[in-house]
Design an enzyme around this catalytic site. Structure first.
Site, PDB file in Angstrom:
ATOM      1  N   SER A   1       0.804  -1.226   0.000  1.00 19.29           N
ATOM      2  CA  SER A   1       0.000   0.000   0.000  1.00 19.29           C
ATOM      3  C   SER A   1       0.839   1.279   0.000  1.00 19.29           C
ATOM      4  O   SER A   1       0.327   2.346  -0.349  1.00 19.29           O
ATOM      5  CB  SER A   1      -0.944   0.023   1.206  1.00 19.29           C
ATOM      6  OG  SER A   1      -0.228   0.193   2.405  1.00 19.29           O
TER       7      SER A   1
ATOM      8  N   LYS B   1       0.781   4.505   6.940  1.00 19.76           N
ATOM      9  CA  LYS B   1       0.316   5.347   5.840  1.00 19.76           C
ATOM     10  C   LYS B   1       0.967   6.725   5.978  1.00 19.76           C
ATOM     11  O   LYS B   1       1.707   6.995   6.915  1.00 19.76           O
ATOM     12  CB  LYS B   1      -1.208   5.517   5.867  1.00 19.76           C
ATOM     13  CG  LYS B   1      -2.018   4.229   5.907  1.00 19.76           C
ATOM     14  CD  LYS B   1      -1.976   3.447   4.613  1.00 19.76           C
ATOM     15  CE  LYS B   1      -2.754   2.144   4.740  1.00 19.76           C
ATOM     16  NZ  LYS B   1      -2.593   1.274   3.570  1.00 19.76           N
TER      17      LYS B   1
END
Length: 249
Positions: A45, A106
């Site tokens: 990701s 993230k």
């Protein structure tokens, strides 16, 4: 020398060894709790910034300490102590809000009070488009995870933080979103691999301040091909030597 004297020396030696081991374990626990925590990248990701098989250090003191900064997240206190706010663009390890037993990593793009939206694959913050420039393509399966060229963009946030993102597909499901207004005490997170990231656009939602674990700072080891770092015989062919001791931006 008597038998009793010999026994005492043996006992003292064993006791000293146990003491050294206990002290070493306590020191390791203090370092992991208060200073640095190792973290491995389990998914794609954050490609191209972080790859599966990257091992990095997370700075625990960067945002102060909450219960989620501690091993096993004991419910000892609420909020944060010695807290400081993350900056826009920081790469952060945090606890997944729906299930805090899971760690996510993230990039912070939205601060409390911000309006965040994706329009045609471009990030908008408070109705201003974030600078986004296509800088080429990458055709390396180890980096892209797919067997074809992938468009790579350089994105520059309003505070000057710049990094690369992937665009795997045109008109992806996360390329156009509703407008999100970040609540007080929360943050909006995106993965750099925009078409292959479960982040604040989807099930992650807004991330509470006390769920932040620390800031990702440096890659200390990286190995490709799904190999384990313990498989030393694979190091010559699988270790990504060019990524060792890279600072994370």
């Amino acid at each position: 020398m008597s038998v009793a004297d010999t026994s005492g020396k043996k006992s003292g030696g064993l006791g000293e060894t146990v003491s050294v081991i206990v002290q070493a374990l306590l020191l390791a626990l203090v370092i992991r709790t208060l200073l640095f925590q190792p973290f491995s990248i389990p998914s794609g990701s954050m490609r191209p910034t972080l790859l599966e098989g990257d091992y990095l250090f997370v700075t625990k003191w960067a945002y102060g300490y909450s219960r989620y900064s501690l091993p096993f997240s004991p419910d000892l206190f609420s909020g944060r102590i010695w807290g400081s706010e993350p900056e826009r663009g920081d790469v952060v390890v945090f606890k997944f809000p729906p299930n805090p037993s899971i760690d996510y990593i993230k990039r912070v793009v939205g601060l409390p009070g911000d309006k965040i939206q994706m329009r045609g694959g471009q990030l908008f913050i408070n109705d201003e488009g974030v600078a986004r420039e296509m800088i080429g393509q990458v055709d390396n399966r180890d980096i892209t995870e797919v067997s074809r060229p992938v468009d790579i963009y350089r994105e520059t946030l309003p505070n000057g933080v710049s990094y690369e993102t992937f665009d795997l597909t045109q008109n992806g499901i996360g390329d156009d979103t509703r407008e999100f207004i970040v609540p007080e005490g929360h943050y909006f997170m995106l993965g750099d691999n925009r078409d292959n990231s479960a982040d604040s656009r989807f099930n992650v939602g807004f991330v509470p301040y006390d769920h932040l674990v620390g800031r990702a700072n440096i890659i200390f080891f990286s190995i490709a091909g799904g190999a384990s770092p313990l498989e030393i015989w694979k190091w010559p062919s699988e270790v990504r030597f060019g990524r060792l001791f890279d600072f994370i931006r």
